[in-house]
Design an enzyme around this catalytic site. Structure first.
Site, PDB file in Angstrom:
ATOM      1  N   GLU A 273      21.063  35.365  51.624  1.00 53.95           N
ATOM      2  CA  GLU A 273      21.647  34.032  51.801  1.00 53.95           C
ATOM      3  C   GLU A 273      23.139  34.245  51.631  1.00 53.95           C
ATOM      4  OE1 GLU A 273      23.587  31.210  50.696  1.00 53.95           O
ATOM      5  OE2 GLU A 273      22.256  30.817  48.995  1.00 53.95           O
ATOM      6  N   CYS A 312      28.081  27.865  48.716  1.00 54.70           N
ATOM      7  CA  CYS A 312      27.719  28.406  50.020  1.00 54.70           C
ATOM      8  C   CYS A 312      27.412  27.282  50.997  1.00 54.70           C
ATOM      9  CB  CYS A 312      26.528  29.338  49.879  1.00 54.70           C
ATOM     10  SG  CYS A 312      25.173  28.604  48.971  1.00 54.70           S
TER      11      CYS A 312
HETATM   12  P1  NDP Z   1      29.816  39.883  46.831  1.00 51.20           P
HETATM   13  O1  NDP Z   1      28.976  39.933  48.039  1.00 51.20           O
HETATM   14  O2  NDP Z   1      30.868  40.891  46.676  1.00 51.20           O
HETATM   15  O3  NDP Z   1      28.932  39.949  45.521  1.00 51.20           O
HETATM   16  C1  NDP Z   1      27.699  39.276  45.393  1.00 51.20           C
HETATM   17  C2  NDP Z   1      26.799  40.067  44.472  1.00 51.20           C
HETATM   18  O4  NDP Z   1      26.534  41.322  45.039  1.00 51.20           O
HETATM   19  C3  NDP Z   1      27.391  40.336  43.123  1.00 51.20           C
HETATM   20  O5  NDP Z   1      26.366  40.239  42.165  1.00 51.20           O
HETATM   21  C4  NDP Z   1      27.880  41.764  43.252  1.00 51.20           C
HETATM   22  O6  NDP Z   1      27.910  42.415  42.029  1.00 51.20           O
HETATM   23  C5  NDP Z   1      26.813  42.357  44.116  1.00 51.20           C
HETATM   24  N1  NDP Z   1      27.187  43.521  44.875  1.00 51.20           N
HETATM   25  C6  NDP Z   1      28.292  43.718  45.592  1.00 51.20           C
HETATM   26  N2  NDP Z   1      28.224  44.903  46.211  1.00 51.20           N
HETATM   27  C7  NDP Z   1      27.044  45.458  45.885  1.00 51.20           C
HETATM   28  C8  NDP Z   1      26.399  46.683  46.198  1.00 51.20           C
HETATM   29  N3  NDP Z   1      26.943  47.567  47.011  1.00 51.20           N
HETATM   30  N4  NDP Z   1      25.196  46.944  45.656  1.00 51.20           N
HETATM   31  C9  NDP Z   1      24.615  46.063  44.831  1.00 51.20           C
HETATM   32  N5  NDP Z   1      25.181  44.892  44.495  1.00 51.20           N
HETATM   33  C10 NDP Z   1      26.379  44.590  45.020  1.00 51.20           C
HETATM   34  O7  NDP Z   1      30.396  38.441  46.776  1.00 51.20           O
HETATM   35  P2  NDP Z   1      31.451  37.846  45.735  1.00 51.20           P
HETATM   36  O8  NDP Z   1      30.675  37.303  44.601  1.00 51.20           O
HETATM   37  O9  NDP Z   1      32.547  38.761  45.428  1.00 51.20           O
HETATM   38  O10 NDP Z   1      32.012  36.686  46.602  1.00 51.20           O
HETATM   39  C11 NDP Z   1      32.772  37.033  47.743  1.00 51.20           C
HETATM   40  C12 NDP Z   1      32.520  36.060  48.835  1.00 51.20           C
HETATM   41  O11 NDP Z   1      31.121  35.890  49.091  1.00 51.20           O
HETATM   42  C13 NDP Z   1      32.990  34.664  48.528  1.00 51.20           C
HETATM   43  O12 NDP Z   1      34.345  34.518  48.677  1.00 51.20           O
HETATM   44  C14 NDP Z   1      32.184  33.894  49.519  1.00 51.20           C
HETATM   45  O13 NDP Z   1      32.767  33.998  50.779  1.00 51.20           O
HETATM   46  C15 NDP Z   1      30.865  34.595  49.538  1.00 51.20           C
HETATM   47  N6  NDP Z   1      29.883  33.967  48.653  1.00 51.20           N
HETATM   48  C16 NDP Z   1      28.768  33.439  49.177  1.00 51.20           C
HETATM   49  C17 NDP Z   1      27.860  32.809  48.368  1.00 51.20           C
HETATM   50  C18 NDP Z   1      26.577  32.271  48.863  1.00 51.20           C
HETATM   51  O14 NDP Z   1      25.929  31.540  48.140  1.00 51.20           O
HETATM   52  N7  NDP Z   1      26.103  32.609  50.018  1.00 51.20           N
HETATM   53  C19 NDP Z   1      28.100  32.592  46.982  1.00 51.20           C
HETATM   54  C20 NDP Z   1      29.268  33.239  46.482  1.00 51.20           C
HETATM   55  C21 NDP Z   1      30.106  33.890  47.315  1.00 51.20           C
HETATM   56  P3  NDP Z   1      29.258  42.692  41.214  1.00 51.20           P
HETATM   57  O15 NDP Z   1      29.696  41.378  40.655  1.00 51.20           O
HETATM   58  O16 NDP Z   1      28.832  43.640  40.178  1.00 51.20           O
HETATM   59  O17 NDP Z   1      30.236  43.247  42.215  1.00 51.20           O
END
Ligand code: NDP
Length: 717
Positions: A273, A312
């Site tokens: 998502e 989101c």
């Molecule tokens: P990310 O996609 O960077 O992170 C989301 C989750 O994925 C975090 O728990 C992160 O962990 C984890 N993660 C990132 N890379 C990896 C990997 N290679 N392997 C395993 N886990 C990983 O999103 P952000 O939270 O930084 O938000 C960035 C952007 O995402 C926002 O600006 C927005 O555009 C979008 N977003 C979308 C949402 C939705 O509900 N669809 C909600 C929030 C954000 P860790 O914190 O340890 O890096």
């Protein structure tokens, strides 16, 4: 060492404690605390938490879930697990203030925290009750009716769901640290699948606080929940086809996880998502001054400011009739100016908090600058650091806080690529003008797949055209008009009953949706075999399987068998049945029934008209007369363990019955569902009416409530 914010890490003396992980039913912190990530209070920049997962044995966590977790959850039925969710919800509800305290530091206002914390607890309540109402009290869920596969009925097919044999891992976004976990945990738990939660680092300490409460409740079976505080880049390396990974976050992370060899070749079930550029469309009929216009403006401002727009589902594209852009900008701006106070959620009067971190603030500003460079114009708000309400109630600029003013952008070129592809994950919306309804559909679809869109109109034809036009591009469409303006749960709030997820850019996944989401954690398997063995495997009686029949010897009963209505759930087994004798239907019976009920439809009362009817041989008995008689034929009237008849399901009238015909009924215990919270349960009985020639007249399920033990009327005189 990395830091989570744009600041340098605080000096060692000011560093916050490390947030532990919950691993193999024990709390765990890394022995090497030099490689950790600092998280700061979003409003003040004070250190609040530190994360490190160096040395965490992810393989052992997955093995523990697949072993202990599966075993302990498997000792409970679907209903027993659902009931535990209710206990857990009540436990968390009483302690939610503790979570609020942590939540403020993430920039969340009281209302934001309610959405996250109370909303998450609400999901537990909803799934608990839906699980017990809509699923069987066993561990095998039937999917659809049996299919005959042989002429003699000895070989039949059906479909069943059983839980997947691995772990449900969740990698979550920073914006809903409690709801984001609980909305995925609840369906996995009911299905009987253990969970490993990996929250996003910026707000992972709030998730940890919630997990700590869940563990302290003592309600969860061993191995059913584990927590990774810190990064988990190698999680997919230790997962395989038995497991599933539900991801929420950015599209780029989703894409990189989706292309992991264990997803592509290893068969890990993967659902995502991701962020999407959701739209709200104002109908041509919704002129300024109409209730729809007001409801629309309110929805746009709400979606911009709740969670500071870090949702989101937030409305990124506000699509309005051409020529009405300025009216919408003015109304949105006026509402923001009147109602929105940006600041520390602990400050009196604050209605919109900080973004989750300075990193996030930098990203959002960067996205807005890119949009301005691509042709967007700032119609409301400023990119400068705003004056905000502090915790103490003063108004000041707080550079250490991740504060941002709400921004409204307008576009001369509504087709500019940036407005349909660049996401500013904060309090930002773009107003775009459309030519006609088709153009509005086209613009909404340019988001290339979104979680949700609002259609705001009071015109049925516009509602139909817009909704049908955009539905294929969206996971949810929220139709707003004067009738729903007050009662709607809102554009941006996924509800546990309905699907959350969307195609294309939104990730292509599906969560929630009531019991559908429990089934996402189960494997559907086709079964083929004899009715007896399918009955044994599923616990549900299949037509053609053995029966223990009481009643009429002429129709297969052994008269020494006990009428099944005399059996409590302790004694009743699927396949226990009753067969009645035939009862003859006379014309007087049909006319008397017509007279008493007032149902004098010509087919029952007018022989000539009935004969002209293509379906009937002539004047026929009412179907409801036959169903009423069937109850009279199968009932065992004395007080006993059967407490009530609460309905019929799937009633079909198949062969008409004329005066002079006879009918009989066979009733078979088909599905027995003891309630976990009551002294009784539901029994669904397969009822079949036959005529004197053995043809099926009607079939249906009779639903009754039956005592677990024959207590109420045991010694009734
Ligand atoms: P990310 O996609 O960077 O992170 C989301 C989750 O994925 C975090 O728990 C992160 O962990 C984890 N993660 C990132 N890379 C990896 C990997 N290679 N392997 C395993 N886990 C990983 O999103 P952000 O939270 O930084 O938000 C960035 C952007 O995402 C926002 O600006 C927005 O555009 C979008 N977003 C979308 C949402 C939705 O509900 N669809 C909600 C929030 C954000 P860790 O914190 O340890 O890096």
């Amino acid at each position: 060492m990395t830091t989570q914010t744009a600041h340098e890490a605080p000096p060692a003396a000011r560093r916050a404690p490390i947030v532990p992980s919950y691993v193999e039913d024990a709390w765990w912190t890394p022995s090497d605390d030099s490689r950790t990530t600092d998280v700061l209070d979003a409003n003040t920049g004070e250190p609040v938490a530190r994360f490190g997962s160096q040395g965490l044995d992810l393989a052992a966590m997955v093995a523990h879930a697949r072993g202990t977790g599966q075993e302990e959850l498997g000792k409970l039925t679907l209903h027993e697990r659902a009931l535990k969710l209710k206990e857990l919800a009540m436990f968390l509800n009483e302690r939610r203030q503790q979570l609020y305290e942590v939540s403020f530091g993430t920039g969340a206002t009281k209302i934001d925290s309610m959405v996250d914390i109370d909303g998450g607890i609400g999901v537990l309540f909803t799934f608990s009750s839906k699980g017990r109402r809509e699923l069987p009290n066993s561990n095998v869920v039937l999917d659809g009716p049996a299919e005959p596969l042989s002429k003699d009925g000895s070989f039949v097919g059906t479909h069943v769901y059983t839980r997947i044999p691995g772990v449900a891992a969740q990698i979550n976004a920073f914006n809903f640290p409690v709801w984001g976990m609980l909305e995925k945990f609840a369906p996995a738990f009911i299905a009987g699948v253990p969970t490993i939660v990996k929250p996003a680092t910026p707000t992972g300490h709030l998730t940890e606080a919630c997990v700590r409460l869940m563990v302290d409740s003592g309600i969860l079976p061993a191995g059913s929940l584990q927590l990774i505080s810190g990064s988990a880049r190698e999680l997919l390396d230790v997962m395989d086809y038995r497991d599933m990974l539900s991801f929420t976050g950015s599209a780029s992370t989703a894409n990189s996880l989706k292309s992991h060899p264990n997803v592509i070749d290893g068969g890990v079930r993967f659902t995502a998502e991701t962020d999407s550029l959701n739209a709200a469309i104002l109908g041509p009929d919704a002129e300024p001054g109409t209730p729809e216009f007001d409801a629309f403006v309110k929805a746009v401002v709400t979606e911009m400011t709740v969670k500071a727009g870090q949702k989101c589902t937030a409305i990124r594209r506000t699509i309005v009739p051409k020529g009405r852009e300025q009216a919408v900008v003015d109304a949105v701006s006026a509402r923001i100016a009147q109602r929105v106070v940006v600041g520390d959620p602990r400050g009196e009067g604050t209605t919109m908090g900080a973004l989750a971190s300075l990193d996030q603030l930098r990203d959002v500003r960067g996205a807005v600058e890119a949009m301005l460079a691509a042709g967007g114009e700032l119609a409301y708000g400023t990119l400068d650091a705003p004056v905000v309400r502090t915790a103490g109630g003063d108004d000041a600029v707080v550079p250490a806080g991740a504060f941002m003013s709400p921004l409204v952008l307008t576009w001369d070129d509504v087709d500019a690529e940036a407005v349909h592809s660049q996401e500013a994950f904060g309090p930002v919306t773009s107003v775009l003008g459309y030519e006609d309804v088709n153009d509005a559909v086209r613009l909404a679809a340019r988001g290339a797949g979104s979680l949700v869109a609002t259609v705001c109109t009071n015109d049925p034809e516009t509602a139909r055209a817009l909704t049908v036009g955009i539905a294929g591009h969206h996971g949810r469409v929220h139709i707003l008009n004067r009738e729903t303006a007050r009662s709607s749960t809102g554009h941006g709030s996924p509800v546990p009953h309905l699907v959350h997820g969307g195609p294309g850019r939104a990730g292509g996944g599906e969560e929630l949706g009531g019991i559908r989401s429990v089934k996402h954690h189960m494997q559907r398997t086709a079964l083929q075999g004899s009715p007896n063995l399918l009955t044994a495997v599923t616990g549900v009686w299949h037509a053609g399987a053995d029966r223990v029949i009481a009643g009429s010897e002429a129709f297969g009963a052994d008269p020494s068998n006990t009428h099944p209505f005399r059996k409590s759930l302790a004694e009743l087994r699927v396949g226990d049945a009753f067969a009645s004798d035939l009862r003859r239907v006379d014309l007087e019976d049909i006319l008397a029934f017509a007279e008493t009920t007032g149902d004098t439809f010509y087919a029952h009362t007018d022989a000539k008209a009935a004969e002209a009817n293509p379906f009937f041989p002539g004047q026929v008995a009412h179907g409801y007369l036959l169903v009423s008689w069937a109850a009279g034929l199968f009932v065992e009237p004395a007080p006993g363990p059967v407490l009530a008849n609460y309905g019929l399901e799937n009633l079909r009238f198949i062969t008409p019955v004329a005066a002079g015909d006879s009918v009989r009924v066979t009733l078979t215990a088909k599905k027995i569902t003891p309630r976990v919270t009551d002294e009784y349960g539901e029994v669904a009985w397969d009822a079949v009416l036959h005529n004197q020639d053995g043809e099926i007249v009607a079939n249906y399920d009779v639903l009754t409530l039956v005592e677990k033990e024959d207590t109420t009327y045991k010694n009734w005189a």
